[in-house]
Design an enzyme around this catalytic site. Structure first.
Site, PDB file in Angstrom:
ATOM      1  CB  CYS A 171      -0.908   0.001   1.219  1.00  0.00           C
ATOM      2  SG  CYS A 171      -2.087   1.383   1.214  1.00  0.00           S
ATOM      3  NE  ARG A 201      -0.917   5.002   8.713  1.00  0.00           N
ATOM      4  CZ  ARG A 201      -2.214   4.837   8.998  1.00  0.00           C
ATOM      5  NH1 ARG A 201      -2.654   5.058  10.229  1.00  0.00           N
ATOM      6  NH2 ARG A 201      -3.063   4.440   8.074  1.00  0.00           N
TER       7      ARG A 201
END
Ligand code: CO
Length: 215
Positions: free
Chosen positions: A43, A47
């Site tokens: 993704c 983070r």
């Protein structure tokens, strides 16, 4: 220059100096060629930095990232990365890595329109539909987590069915495909599939559970 950007350039200088302090030839040998062992499909979320969470170094991992780590058969960008990684670089492992708390998956679970991205995330709605029978029984947070996991399994399936992977398996039995989910709350990776390197393997992990569609 803007101070946030200046900081990046300063950091880069420090980093490059640190590398050559340990090994004066560090960049010379890296610049020659790359032999990555892994292709990471993850993704875009800031983070989930793939090399940091796996402690891999420059040269070890070829990377493709998009929103919600989707493997879409008409995505020329992903297919080009995959073909190059598998046929030219000959990576041994392809890892699809999702993460709990994924904004893309969350958006696909809702009904609000967000713009162009609705079309990109559409595939996650399909996954939700395939597994609706098991998903509908779960409370919202657990359903979100489960859909993150199921979407990763679906992406491994999509990957395995590309002609690039089919041809590679036929020729050499490689690469191994893996579906993982990263937990933002504790930094741990959780495998969702065994190592997959054949059509038999893939049929075992990906069984559509068609829910109440059409009823
Ligand atoms: Co995400």
């Amino acid at each position: 220059m803007n101070s946030e950007i200046e900081k990046l350039l300063e950091n880069n200088k420090d980093w490059a100096n640190e590398q050559t302090a340990h090994n004066p030839d560090y960049f010379k040998s890296l610049a020659k060629e790359q032999h990555p062992t892994y292709l990471w499909i993850g993704c875009s979320d800031s983070r989930v930095p793939p090399d940091e969470i796996t402690k891999t170094h420059p040269g070890e991992m070829f990377v493709h990232r998009n929103i919600a780590n989707l493997v879409v058969q008409t995505d020329m960008n992903l297919l080009s990365v995959l073909q190059f990684a598998v046929e030219v670089l000959k990576v041994q492992h392809v890892i699809v890595c999702g993460h709990y708390g994924c904004g893309g998956v969350k958006a696909a679970m809702g009904t609000h329109q967000l713009g162009l991205i609705d079309n990109w995330l559409r595939q996650i709605k399909d996954t939700q539909r395939y597994y609706w029978q098991q998903l509908q029984a779960l409370p919202e947070e657990a359903r979100f987590r489960r859909l993150v996991e199921l979407s990763v399994v679906e992406q491994v399936y999509n990957l395995g069915k590309t002609n690039i992977i089919q041809n590679a398996w036929q020729a050499s039995g490689l690469p191994f495909l893996h579906g993982w989910v990263y937990d933002l709350e504790n930094g741990r990776l959780h495998p969702q599939t065994p190592m997959v390197s054949s059509n038999q393997d893939i049929d075992l992990i990906c069984k559509f559970e068609l829910g109440f569609v059409g009823k």
